[in-house]
Write a protein that holds these residues in place. Structure first.
Motif, PDB file in Angstrom:
ATOM      1  N   UNK A   1       0.624  -1.276   0.037  1.00  0.00           N
ATOM      2  CA  UNK A   1      -0.005   0.146  -0.237  1.00  0.00           C
ATOM      3  C   UNK A   1       0.748   1.306   0.137  1.00  0.00           C
ATOM      4  N   UNK A   2       2.088   1.110   0.764  1.00  0.00           N
ATOM      5  CA  UNK A   2       2.740   2.466   0.948  1.00  0.00           C
ATOM      6  C   UNK A   2       3.441   2.669  -0.589  1.00  0.00           C
TER       7      UNK A   2
ATOM      8  N   UNK B   1       2.125   1.936  -3.429  1.00  0.00           N
ATOM      9  CA  UNK B   1       1.232   2.320  -4.206  1.00  0.00           C
ATOM     10  C   UNK B   1       1.067   3.917  -4.088  1.00  0.00           C
ATOM     11  N   UNK B   2       0.961   4.339  -2.612  1.00  0.00           N
ATOM     12  CA  UNK B   2       0.767   5.376  -2.440  1.00  0.00           C
ATOM     13  C   UNK B   2       1.889   6.447  -2.967  1.00  0.00           C
TER      14      UNK B   2
END
Lengths: 388, 259
Positions: free
Chosen positions: B170-171, B173-174
């Motif tokens: 997720x990091x 992707x951010x």
């Protein structure tokens, strides 16, 4: 309690089987499905519905902004607001809201709102929002900077309304050598700003800050979520050392009234299911582009994977969870009164036309709401509410 | 043998690195999905090189400073990195987003670089041939679309990621969003400076790349005329995983370590 007649202006003449071929009607369903003859009729009828709000006793008639979707035909809500101003005398005009991060020049928003405020001689209520996830795809704006752009655009707009120009604005996202907007707003120091939101603790705290005290509106949420968020707002206010007034607490929900509960459910069923199962759904990637919500809230949301339009819902689900208010005048009255007593709610934002609901049924429900629901709710104040 | 994992402080930014081998330094710049694992390619290359695999700022366990807002910022960061580690004669390898970073580094300064290998790099635009929109892809789709050989995708999808891995994904992707959302996956200013790249350069592409079509290889060749271009058949967007032996031998060839 105050009542807002709110409209999304959906495009109803959709082939829903065709729509299912796309990940979402947002962004990806081809606009060749839009028929201008039908669309022009929609605008005419929807504007008439909103205008009738003045006669029916609503305090505010309101529009909102969405892009590249049949869910709502108002990419430029100020155009509709301008038309409403010309056809009404006293009712307030709400624009709930403009999506601040999606524009590259927030001064355009400051200017247009100031114009509407002058045109209406101070009847404007503005709304500041961040836009829905899909709109970061359509606007091309980077969701990673959504929060930063929102706060900065807000500061710029409020300064443009309240500070004597010309002055320079020096920000991270926006820079202007000259800020000196004409006209200035009609209302002083500036038109009211409301914050409609699906509710994030950050937004709630920011809205409740004594420097702002912006009325907060929870949109399209279950009754548990609505009461949680409104409670959170009141808690934040008391942490700031003041008591939130009912004017600061709002709830936006689809409402349908008919003679009996059975009839109301029967008439609202398909149109409401269309709203939640056909117009709203979008995949996770569109609903929550990375950065739109903070990492922490995205992780939390990913765990439950719930959210607007993620799962199919029946009318019974929606009623049971309290996301919609459907029933006889008494049922609807009791539902709103109980939410008011529980939360201190003071602004009821009523979505009477939703999904594919016909003109005839929309108008009948509005009339009945106005005649049989509004008066008693208006009479009582929330004396007991704050005590909870 | 396990590579050496190390935290480095580069001008106040803490990043994670994996390092193994001796000889000419080879700096590998990962793509949007990060570099948490030591790949077979790294193992193979570490027989001949001092292989250094950092996690970019904003990825994996590395810091995510607010002031890093663009790929050019990351490129400047890597110039600091090269300087602080006193690296020279570096074989620079970058894949996808990392290929974009590598090119941005090379146009700024090639003084510490010996060669440049770009594997399906992002960073430039071919008008009329848009790259696919990974930001619209769902999780399974994202894995499937990256590989020609679906057996690899099947294997990856059969492993349930841990909580830490999910957080890292997720990091990543951010950060990819922050760096590449708009304009989608390219820097309009990069192409006009690619002629600055004078060091030996190669471009490697998978013929079946569904994210950045192989047609993009020509665009790079056009702007870096001395570059060699290899299009690998039956290969998707990640040749360094799907055809790692071929990629390794191409790197050996370019750097004069041909075996």
């Amino acid at each position: 309690m105050k009542f807002v007649l709110f409209h999304l202006m959906p495009y109803r003449d959709l082939n829903f089987d065709e729509a299912k071929k796309y990940r979402s009607v947002w962004t990806l369903m081809p606009n060749s499905a839009y028929n201008p003859d039908k669309g022009a009729d929609e605008y005419e009828e929807y504007i008439d519905q909103l205008v009738s709000g003045e006669r029916l006793g609503y305090d505010v008639i309101a529009v909102n902004e969405h892009h590249q979707t049949p869910y709502g035909l108002m990419p430029a809500p100020n155009l509709i607001a301008s038309a409403l101003i010309q056809r009404t005398k006293k009712v307030k005009i709400g624009v709930f809201g403009r999506a601040l991060p999606l524009v590259n020049n927030p001064l355009n928003i400051a200017e247009e709102f100031a114009m509407l405020d002058n045109l209406s001689r101070g009847r404007l209520i503005t709304g500041f929002v961040r836009g829905i996830g899909a709109e970061y795809h359509t606007a091309g704006v980077n969701p990673a900077f959504s929060h930063g752009r929102f706060y900065e655009a807000h500061d710029l707009i409020v300064q443009a309304w309240t500070r004597s120009g010309p002055f320079a604005y020096e920000g991270e996202h926006f820079n202007f050598r000259y800020v000196n907007t004409w006209p200035r707003p009609y209302q002083q120091p500036h038109p009211p700003i409301w914050v409609p939101s699906q509710g994030s603790s950050e937004t709630i705290r920011w809205s409740a800050d004594p420097a702002r005290k912006y009325p907060f509106v929870v949109t399209f949420s279950t009754s548990d979520a609505v009461s949680n968020y409104l409670k959170m707002y009141r808690t934040e206010a008391s942490r700031f050392g003041y008591e939130a007034s009912s004017d600061q607490l709002g709830w936006a929900a689809p409402i349908y009234v008919a003679e009996t509960d059975e009839r109301a459910r029967e008439e609202a069923r398909i149109p409401l299911q269309r709203l939640f199962n056909n117009y709203l759904p979008m995949p996770w990637e569109m609903l929550l582009p990375p950065g739109y919500s903070s990492m922490a809230s995205t992780i939390e949301l990913a765990k439950v994977r719930t959210g607007i339009g993620v799962q199919e819902q029946t009318l019974e689900d929606l009623i049971e969870k309290g996301t919609v208010v459907v029933g006889s005048p008494k049922t609807v009255r009791d539902r709103i009164a109980s939410m008011r007593d529980k939360t201190g709610l003071g602004n009821m934002i009523c979505l009477h036309q939703f999904g594919t609901l016909s003109n005839e049924l929309t108008r009948r429900s509005m009339e009945m709401f106005s005649a049989e629901v509004m008066p008693s709710l208006r009479a009582k104040t929330l004396a007991s509410a704050a005590a909870e | 043998m396990a590579p050496v994992a190390k935290r480095l402080d580069i001008n106040g930014v803490q990043i994670s690195t994996l390092r193994q081998g001796q000889g000419q330094p080879l700096l590998f710049l990962h793509g949007a999905n990060g570099a948490s694992a030591w790949l077979p390619l790294f193992e193979e290359l570490s027989n001949a090189y001092d292989v250094i695999v950092p996690e970019h700022p904003g990825f994996g366990l590395s810091d995510d400073p607010d002031w890093i807002k663009s790929i050019p910022d990351i490129a400047m960061f890597y110039l600091d990195f090269l300087e602080q580690l006193k690296l020279s004669n570096v074989a620079l390898v970058g894949t996808s987003l990392g290929g974009w970073i590598a090119a941005e580094v090379a146009v700024r300064s090639s003084t510490t670089l010996a060669s440049l290998t770009l594997v399906c790099p992002a960073g430039v635009r071919v008008r009329g041939t848009p790259i696919a929109d990974t930001f619209m892809w769902g999780p399974e789709e994202s894995v499937r679309n990256l590989f020609f050989n679906q057996a690899i995708a099947d294997r990856m999808l059969s492993v349930k990621p841990t909580e830490e891995q999910l957080t890292a994904l997720l990091k990543n992707r951010f950060s990819t969003t922050k760096l590449a959302w708009e304009p989608r996956g390219f820097n309009p200013d990069l192409e006009k400076w690619l002629h600055r790249i004078k060091i030996p350069t190669q471009v490697i592409w998978g013929s079946e790349d569904k994210l950045i079509p192989a047609a993009y290889a020509e665009k790079w060749k056009e702007n870096i005329p001395h570059a060699t271009v290899s299009v690998l058949q039956e290969c998707g967007h990640l040749p360094h995983i799907e055809k790692s032996d071929v990629v390794a031998s191409k790197i050996h060839q370019l750097t004069g370590h041909a075996q």
